[in-house]
Scaffold this motif. Structure first.
Motif, PDB file in Angstrom:
ATOM      1  N   GLN A  12       0.852  -1.185   0.000  1.00 36.42           N
ATOM      2  CA  GLN A  12       0.000   0.000   0.000  1.00 36.42           C
ATOM      3  C   GLN A  12       0.886   1.232   0.000  1.00 36.42           C
ATOM      4  N   LYS A  13       0.328   2.359  -0.458  1.00 36.00           N
ATOM      5  CA  LYS A  13       1.093   3.603  -0.471  1.00 36.00           C
ATOM      6  C   LYS A  13       1.546   3.920   0.946  1.00 36.00           C
ATOM      7  N   SER A  14       2.848   4.141   1.074  1.00 33.06           N
ATOM      8  CA  SER A  14       3.385   4.360   2.406  1.00 33.06           C
ATOM      9  C   SER A  14       4.761   5.004   2.348  1.00 33.06           C
ATOM     10  N   ARG A  15       5.200   5.431   3.504  1.00 32.22           N
ATOM     11  CA  ARG A  15       6.579   5.867   3.695  1.00 32.22           C
ATOM     12  C   ARG A  15       7.253   4.753   4.467  1.00 32.22           C
ATOM     13  N   ILE A  16       8.470   4.427   4.075  1.00 26.83           N
ATOM     14  CA  ILE A  16       9.187   3.302   4.667  1.00 26.83           C
ATOM     15  C   ILE A  16      10.497   3.813   5.232  1.00 26.83           C
ATOM     16  N   THR A  17      10.836   3.335   6.429  1.00 28.22           N
ATOM     17  CA  THR A  17      12.132   3.680   7.012  1.00 28.22           C
ATOM     18  C   THR A  17      12.899   2.400   7.322  1.00 28.22           C
ATOM     19  N   PRO A  22      14.464   7.409   6.295  1.00 24.64           N
ATOM     20  CA  PRO A  22      13.472   7.193   5.231  1.00 24.64           C
ATOM     21  C   PRO A  22      14.111   6.688   3.935  1.00 24.64           C
ATOM     22  N   ILE A  23      13.371   5.838   3.259  1.00 21.56           N
ATOM     23  CA  ILE A  23      13.778   5.417   1.912  1.00 21.56           C
ATOM     24  C   ILE A  23      13.383   6.546   0.972  1.00 21.56           C
ATOM     25  N   ILE A  24      14.327   7.010   0.183  1.00 27.40           N
ATOM     26  CA  ILE A  24      14.130   8.116  -0.741  1.00 27.40           C
ATOM     27  C   ILE A  24      14.400   7.609  -2.162  1.00 27.40           C
ATOM     28  N   CYS A  25      13.581   8.033  -3.104  1.00 32.48           N
ATOM     29  CA  CYS A  25      13.783   7.659  -4.502  1.00 32.48           C
ATOM     30  C   CYS A  25      15.068   8.313  -5.017  1.00 32.48           C
ATOM     31  N   ASN A  26      15.926   7.527  -5.616  1.00 34.15           N
ATOM     32  CA  ASN A  26      17.184   8.049  -6.166  1.00 34.15           C
ATOM     33  C   ASN A  26      16.955   8.928  -7.385  1.00 34.15           C
ATOM     34  N   PHE A  27      15.824   8.752  -8.044  1.00 33.02           N
ATOM     35  CA  PHE A  27      15.566   9.471  -9.282  1.00 33.02           C
ATOM     36  C   PHE A  27      14.912  10.823  -9.048  1.00 33.02           C
ATOM     37  N   CYS A  28      13.851  10.857  -8.210  1.00 33.44           N
ATOM     38  CA  CYS A  28      13.089  12.106  -8.046  1.00 33.44           C
ATOM     39  C   CYS A  28      13.098  12.654  -6.617  1.00 33.44           C
ATOM     40  N   THR A  29      13.713  11.961  -5.697  1.00 36.42           N
ATOM     41  CA  THR A  29      13.859  12.320  -4.278  1.00 36.42           C
ATOM     42  C   THR A  29      12.547  12.367  -3.497  1.00 36.42           C
ATOM     43  N   ALA A  56      10.293  -1.561  -4.062  1.00 38.97           N
ATOM     44  CA  ALA A  56       9.295  -0.525  -3.796  1.00 38.97           C
ATOM     45  C   ALA A  56       9.211   0.377  -5.015  1.00 38.97           C
ATOM     46  N   ILE A  57       8.000   0.667  -5.440  1.00 45.61           N
ATOM     47  CA  ILE A  57       7.762   1.500  -6.610  1.00 45.61           C
ATOM     48  C   ILE A  57       7.432   2.918  -6.146  1.00 45.61           C
ATOM     49  N   CYS A  58       8.225   3.886  -6.605  1.00 48.71           N
ATOM     50  CA  CYS A  58       8.002   5.289  -6.261  1.00 48.71           C
ATOM     51  C   CYS A  58       6.673   5.741  -6.863  1.00 48.71           C
ATOM     52  N   GLN A  63       9.960   4.835 -10.477  1.00 48.43           N
ATOM     53  CA  GLN A  63      11.268   4.178 -10.346  1.00 48.43           C
ATOM     54  C   GLN A  63      11.185   3.082  -9.279  1.00 48.43           C
ATOM     55  N   ALA A  64      11.847   1.954  -9.515  1.00 45.73           N
ATOM     56  CA  ALA A  64      11.862   0.848  -8.560  1.00 45.73           C
ATOM     57  C   ALA A  64      13.103   0.940  -7.675  1.00 45.73           C
ATOM     58  N   LYS A  65      12.932   0.626  -6.411  1.00 41.27           N
ATOM     59  CA  LYS A  65      14.041   0.640  -5.459  1.00 41.27           C
ATOM     60  C   LYS A  65      14.066  -0.721  -4.772  1.00 41.27           C
ATOM     61  N   ASN A  66      15.213  -1.387  -4.812  1.00 39.40           N
ATOM     62  CA  ASN A  66      15.385  -2.680  -4.169  1.00 39.40           C
ATOM     63  C   ASN A  66      16.006  -2.492  -2.791  1.00 39.40           C
ATOM     64  N   PHE A  67      15.535  -3.270  -1.810  1.00 43.10           N
ATOM     65  CA  PHE A  67      16.139  -3.234  -0.483  1.00 43.10           C
ATOM     66  C   PHE A  67      15.796  -4.523   0.249  1.00 43.10           C
ATOM     67  N   SER A  68      16.520  -4.786   1.315  1.00 40.69           N
ATOM     68  CA  SER A  68      16.245  -5.969   2.121  1.00 40.69           C
ATOM     69  C   SER A  68      15.933  -5.531   3.540  1.00 40.69           C
ATOM     70  N   ASP A  69      15.542  -6.479   4.346  1.00 43.65           N
ATOM     71  CA  ASP A  69      15.225  -6.202   5.742  1.00 43.65           C
ATOM     72  C   ASP A  69      16.455  -6.520   6.587  1.00 43.65           C
ATOM     73  N   PRO A  70      17.147  -5.496   7.099  1.00 49.69           N
ATOM     74  CA  PRO A  70      18.352  -5.750   7.895  1.00 49.69           C
ATOM     75  C   PRO A  70      18.070  -6.000   9.385  1.00 49.69           C
ATOM     76  N   SER A  71      16.828  -6.311   9.739  1.00 58.94           N
ATOM     77  CA  SER A  71      16.502  -6.628  11.135  1.00 58.94           C
ATOM     78  C   SER A  71      17.352  -7.811  11.586  1.00 58.94           C
ATOM     79  N   TYR A  72      17.672  -7.852  12.864  1.00 60.37           N
ATOM     80  CA  TYR A  72      18.550  -8.919  13.347  1.00 60.37           C
ATOM     81  C   TYR A  72      18.314  -9.175  14.833  1.00 60.37           C
TER      82      TYR A  72
END
Length: 170
Positions: A12-17, A22-29, A56-58, A63-72
């Protein structure tokens, strides 16, 4: 809002940290995304070991942004450190009142401005014209803040040489 849980991110549309950054789009910020879970074969092909990642799709530029979950797990403190937080965004509805002037024979300019508003997903509800003064009442449902909606309208007016006397957004 979801924060610090073992649930997957909701698509769903959201802000992710990640660790409160925060995750920021590299293309449009911009920082509004729809995240999706994907599975990646991280071992040699054919073994079938899969690893969960996110894409995540901006919502501004696509623009698509790839990331993983670094929880530990922190063994020293015997606690799990959650990295991902997702803040779901609600759509806001704004009422807009635009007062501007156009020439007596500038019907083309009025039509062009109204079309530009409609292109920007602004629903024009009422147009009242008395000689050279025009009052437009409209609404928009948007994820954007009032300032963004205001600048979008003002930029459109400027490009079409429409002089806005008053712009009210609530």
């Amino acid at each position: 809002m979801m924060s610090g849980t073992d649930e997957s991110l909701r698509p769903q549309k959201s802000r992710i940290t990640i660790f409160d950054e925060p995750i920021i789009c590299n293309f449009c910020t911009h920082n509004v995304f729809i995240p999706y879970e994907i599975y990646v074969n991280v071992e040699q092909p054919g073994i079938g070991v899969r690893h969960v990642r996110y894409i995540a799709i901006c919502q501004h530029c696509g623009q698509a942004k790839n990331f993983s979950d670094p929880s530990y797990y922190d063994a020293e403190n015997d606690t799990f450190i959650w990295a991902l937080n997702q803040y779901l965004i609600s759509v806001r509805e704004y009422k807009i009142k635009i007062i501007f002037y156009i020439g007596k024979r500038s019907d083309d300019k009025l039509t062009a401005f109204l079309n530009k508003l409609i292109e920007q997903n602004i629903e024009v509800e009422n147009v009242h014209r008395v000689k050279t003064e025009v009052i437009v009442l409209a609404t928009i449902s948007s994820l954007n803040e009032i300032q963004t909606v205001r600048s979008t309208i003002m930029n459109s007016a400027m490009r079409l040489n429409v002089t806005i006397k008053n712009l009210i957004i609530k």
